[in-house]
Design a protein around this motif. Structure first.
Motif, short mmCIF file in Angstrom:
data_model
loop_
_atom_site.label_atom_id
_atom_site.label_comp_id
_atom_site.label_asym_id
_atom_site.label_seq_id
_atom_site.Cartn_x
_atom_site.Cartn_y
_atom_site.Cartn_z
N VAL A 29 -13.82 -7.61 29.09
CA VAL A 29 -13.90 -8.45 27.90
C VAL A 29 -15.00 -7.94 26.97
N ASN A 30 -16.11 -7.52 27.54
CA ASN A 30 -17.20 -6.95 26.77
C ASN A 30 -16.73 -5.76 25.95
N LEU A 31 -15.97 -4.87 26.57
CA LEU A 31 -15.46 -3.69 25.86
C LEU A 31 -14.47 -4.07 24.77
N VAL A 32 -13.62 -5.05 25.05
CA VAL A 32 -12.63 -5.49 24.05
C VAL A 32 -13.34 -6.11 22.85
N LEU A 33 -14.36 -6.92 23.09
CA LEU A 33 -15.10 -7.52 21.99
C LEU A 33 -15.78 -6.46 21.13
N LYS A 34 -16.32 -5.43 21.77
CA LYS A 34 -16.93 -4.33 21.02
C LYS A 34 -15.87 -3.58 20.21
N TRP A 35 -14.67 -3.46 20.75
CA TRP A 35 -13.56 -2.81 20.03
C TRP A 35 -13.19 -3.62 18.79
N ILE A 36 -13.12 -4.95 18.92
CA ILE A 36 -12.81 -5.81 17.77
C ILE A 36 -13.90 -5.67 16.71
N LYS A 37 -15.15 -5.66 17.13
CA LYS A 37 -16.26 -5.51 16.19
C LYS A 37 -16.17 -4.18 15.45
N ALA A 38 -15.85 -3.13 16.18
CA ALA A 38 -15.74 -1.80 15.57
C ALA A 38 -14.58 -1.71 14.59
N LYS A 39 -13.56 -2.53 14.78
CA LYS A 39 -12.40 -2.55 13.89
C LYS A 39 -12.68 -3.33 12.60
N GLY A 40 -13.85 -3.92 12.50
CA GLY A 40 -14.19 -4.69 11.31
C GLY A 40 -14.29 -6.17 11.53
N GLY A 41 -14.16 -6.61 12.79
CA GLY A 41 -14.28 -8.02 13.10
C GLY A 41 -12.97 -8.76 13.03
N VAL A 42 -13.04 -10.07 13.16
CA VAL A 42 -11.84 -10.89 13.30
C VAL A 42 -11.02 -10.95 12.02
N ALA A 43 -11.67 -10.95 10.86
CA ALA A 43 -10.92 -10.98 9.60
C ALA A 43 -10.07 -9.73 9.44
N ALA A 44 -10.62 -8.58 9.80
CA ALA A 44 -9.87 -7.33 9.73
C ALA A 44 -8.73 -7.32 10.74
N ILE A 45 -8.98 -7.88 11.91
CA ILE A 45 -7.94 -7.96 12.94
C ILE A 45 -6.79 -8.85 12.46
N GLU A 46 -7.11 -9.95 11.79
CA GLU A 46 -6.05 -10.83 11.28
C GLU A 46 -5.15 -10.08 10.28
N GLN A 47 -5.76 -9.36 9.36
CA GLN A 47 -4.97 -8.61 8.38
C GLN A 47 -4.05 -7.62 9.08
N TYR A 48 -4.60 -6.92 10.07
CA TYR A 48 -3.82 -5.95 10.84
C TYR A 48 -2.68 -6.63 11.57
N ASN A 49 -2.97 -7.79 12.18
CA ASN A 49 -1.93 -8.54 12.90
C ASN A 49 -0.80 -8.96 11.97
N ARG A 50 -1.15 -9.45 10.81
CA ARG A 50 -0.11 -9.92 9.88
C ARG A 50 0.73 -8.76 9.37
N GLU A 51 0.11 -7.63 9.12
CA GLU A 51 0.87 -6.47 8.65
C GLU A 51 1.87 -6.00 9.70
N LYS A 52 1.44 -5.95 10.94
CA LYS A 52 2.33 -5.41 11.97
C LYS A 52 3.41 -6.42 12.37
N THR A 53 3.07 -7.71 12.44
CA THR A 53 4.10 -8.68 12.81
C THR A 53 5.10 -8.91 11.68
N ASP A 54 4.66 -8.72 10.43
CA ASP A 54 5.59 -8.83 9.30
C ASP A 54 6.73 -7.83 9.43
N LEU A 55 6.46 -6.68 10.03
CA LEU A 55 7.52 -5.68 10.21
C LEU A 55 8.66 -6.24 11.05
N ILE A 56 8.31 -6.98 12.09
CA ILE A 56 9.34 -7.53 12.99
C ILE A 56 10.01 -8.75 12.35
#
Length: 362
Positions: free
Chosen positions: A248-275
């Motif tokens: 979990v520690n490593l996953v949280l660091k990965w999310i932080k490196a990706k730009g945090g939760v707001a950036a993850i949300e944008q990424y999630n919406r872009e990829k799920t919109d495809l489906i």
């Protein structure tokens, strides 16, 4: 390295490749100590550092205000179904629950074994195809708490607006959508989540709660099921699931490196919109199983009306490397779980496969 599968499993689910590779590199010898995390004492300074750092990372990423405590527990979210009413549903009180599908109903079933339960809202009449609007949720000021399931993994419905419960503590099972988008933690008195969807591997359950809620459990609750036991011991009362917390520690660091939760949300919406676009643009060949305003960005459920074609779709999808697309037995049909770690490339590949399958069979 051989090509990785397109992993749409609902849980245990996909983990970030970078996290797996770091864990692999540190598996035998963690930071030069000559031992694996799986071998060290949970009383060691190395593990205590992981334990403390992981708590702080979660608070940082979620923007948790002062006055909250993070616990790392075992037994999955399913144990929380009992632990919450054991600790918080005192005699003479009533707990409110919102019935939105399979996991909410499991929580309701367990709570009824312990105390009085009232159904604050239910979408059963609609086949659990939607989440209730906040205005549909009745909250009694005397309730011990109100419990919601923020995302129904099986049904594919997700709250997009949380109810305002006033002075009544709001409790949420966020097992399948924690950290998929920013939330206002101050609205909640307790949030819990099994790790095996968005946080890491199975084995650890995260509880984030107001400190006063954890301070004193009823004296008749068994030691290991008392929140105060674990809060006072900083989640180290007994041997914790050390390796799962490390992951979990490593996953949280990965999310932080990706730009945090707001950036993850944008990424999630872009990829799920495809489906979702593959479903919506299919002219009815694919049918979504939930109302559009309740669609989940973590679990996409859909169907083909022709049962034989649906079986053929699942067969060909598996042959093409798509894993976990068969819907849960309670719902059937198809489900693509698109958690944080599922890459955009997997969603694009699935959307392309869906379009090709329709061209050949529509």
């Amino acid at each position: 390295m051989a090509k990785r599968a397109y992993n749409f499993n609902a849980g245990p689910a996909a983990l970030p490749l970078e996290v797996l590779e770091q864990a692999q590199a540190e598996f035998v010898d963690y930071k030069g100590i000559g031992m694996s995390i799986m071998e060290i004492s949970h009383r060691s300074k190395e593990y205590e550092q992981i334990n403390d750092e992981t708590q702080e990372l979660l608070k940082e990423l979620l923007g948790v205000p002062a006055g909250y405590k993070t616990l790392f527990l075992q037994g999955g979210a399913s144990t929380q179904f009992s632990m919450i009413p054991l600790n918080l549903l005192t005699p003479g009180r009533t707990a409110g629950y919102v019935a939105t599908g399979s996991w909410a109903n499991k929580a309701i079933k367990e709570a009824k074994l312990i105390g009085e339960v009232a159904i604050a809202a239910s979408t059963e009449a609609d086949g659990y195809r939607r989440m209730p609007k906040p205005s549909e949720i009745h909250v009694d000021d005397n309730w011990a708490y109100l419990h919601i399931t923020s995302n129904e993994t099986i049904g594919g419905v997700q709250f997009h607006e949380y109810p305002d419960t006033g002075k009544v503590p709001l409790i949420a099972d966020m097992s399948s959508d924690i950290l998929c988008r920013p939330i206002d933690v101050s609205k909640f008195s307790l949030i819990y989540a099994g790790a095996q969807k968005n946080l890491g591997p199975s084995g650890v359950t995260v509880v984030l709660a107001r400190e006063e809620l954890l301070a004193e459990s009823p004296k008749n609750v068994p030691t290991m099921l008392r929140y105060d036991t674990h809060a006072k011991a900083n989640s180290l009362y007994n041997t914790p699931p050390a390796y799962s917390v490390y992951m979990v520690n490593l996953v949280l660091k990965w999310i932080k490196a990706k730009g945090g939760v707001a950036a993850i949300e944008q990424y999630n919406r872009e990829k799920t919109d495809l489906i979702y676009q593959a479903i919506d643009n299919s002219g009815g060949f694919y049918k979504g199983l939930v109302d559009r305003d309740s669609r989940s960005i973590m679990n996409i459920t859909f169907a083909i009306e022709d049962e034989a074609l649906e079986k053929q779709f699942l067969k060909e999808a598996q042959e093409a490397g798509f894993i976990g697309l068969k819907g849960h037995r309670e719902v059937g049909h198809m489900r693509a779980s698109t958690y944080n770690a599922v890459p955009r490339e997997s969603c694009a590949a699935l959307a392309e496969f869906m379009a090709d399958f329709q061209r050949r069979n529509g």
